[in-house]
Scaffold this active site. Structure first.
Site, short mmCIF file in Angstrom:
data_model
loop_
_atom_site.label_atom_id
_atom_site.label_comp_id
_atom_site.label_asym_id
_atom_site.label_seq_id
_atom_site.Cartn_x
_atom_site.Cartn_y
_atom_site.Cartn_z
N ASP A 53 1.15 -1.40 0.36
CA ASP A 53 0.08 0.05 0.16
C ASP A 53 0.88 1.02 -0.10
OD1 ASP A 53 -1.95 -1.57 -0.20
OD2 ASP A 53 -3.03 -0.67 2.02
N LYS A 163 -4.86 -5.76 -4.30
CA LYS A 163 -5.65 -6.41 -3.50
C LYS A 163 -7.23 -6.05 -2.87
CE LYS A 163 -3.76 -3.85 0.56
NZ LYS A 163 -4.84 -3.99 1.42
N CYS A 196 -2.79 -2.73 6.94
CA CYS A 196 -3.12 -4.23 5.88
C CYS A 196 -1.58 -5.10 5.98
CB CYS A 196 -3.19 -2.87 4.58
SG CYS A 196 -4.16 -2.19 4.70
#
Length: 253
Positions: A53, A163, A196
């Site tokens: 991310d 994702k 995450c």
């Protein structure tokens, strides 16, 4: 005989008359480094880096989080150590896997529980929202919003996985890719370390991978105690933590 496989690490040898299931031998490349809770020796030949991310919507001043008033300065702290670490890992033939939100424009694979995390009042400022001054939706696949920040823009040899949950393993090809790479040890970096990154790391541990969190290459916009609890839980329950400087020292040695 010809190689048949998606990667050199996981290939059969085939001909019209015969098939060999023997995978290519890979000499171990052990390194030893300072880590917690114990000193760690790992095999670079069976290791991959998973970066999570590091995207414009999380880490860029014009991205989504900054636009809704979140201080993104902490989310940018992994950029500098990663810029130092990544070329060394690539030179050592360690696969670099980028795991990022990349949602469908229609959001049909996202249940209300995932949407609620980022839009708790239903006012439409969460995943997929079109915010002022942005052409794409929040964390929408193929948009500037979901792209990796320019400072870390990956070269063609890196691997990217989209994702759709906090964990990079749910409803994605991540595990299949790692199995094809024939890696055992995963180094983790990115944001947010308590969300995450941690969810993906814990799923990796449950799947049987060795997991190592790079503390200086992972960060969060959450309160500081969230990162502290994450580091504690990784060391206590799932694997190890180290720093990129210790990893680089181990490679250099």
């Amino acid at each position: 005989m010809r190689a048949l496989g998606a990667t050199a690490a996981n290939a059969w040898q085939v001909s019209a008359e015969a098939v060999s299931l023997l995978r290519p031998a890979r000499p171990a490349r052990p390194i030893t480094l300072a880590a917690s809770p114990q000193r760690l020796t790992l095999d670079l030949a069976r290791t991959a880096l998973v970066v999570i991310d590091m995207q414009n919507d999380f880490c860029h001043p014009a991205g989504w989080l900054a636009g809704i008033g979140v201080d993104i300065a902490p989310a940018r702290t992994p950029i500098a150590p990663l810029r130092t670490l990544l070329p060394v890992l690539r030179e050592a033939s360690v696969p670099v896997v980028w795991v990022n939100w990349g949602n469908r424009p229609d959001r049909l694979n996202l249940p209300p529980g995932v949407l609620h995390v980022y839009d708790p009042t239903g006012e439409g400022r969460g995943l997929g929202a079109r915010l002022p001054g942005q052409d794409g939706g929040v964390l929408e696949a193929a948009s500037w919003n979901a792209a990796i920040v320019e400072e870390l823009s990956p070269p063609p040899g890196d691997i990217t996985v989209a994702k759709y949950r906090m964990s990079g393993f749910w409803d994605t090809e991540l595990d299949s890719i790692l199995r094809n790479l024939r890696v055992d040890t995963l180094l983790f970096a990115g944001v947010n370390v308590d969300q995450c990154v941690f969810c993906t790391l814990t799923d990796a541990a449950c799947l049987g991978y060795d997991v190592v969190l790079l503390e200086d290459c992972a960060a969060t916009t959450s309160p500081g105690f969230c990162a502290q609890a994450t580091v504690y839980n990784v060391r206590q329950c799932f694997g190890f933590t180290t720093r990129s400087t210790d990893l680089l020292a181990g490679i250099a040695a």
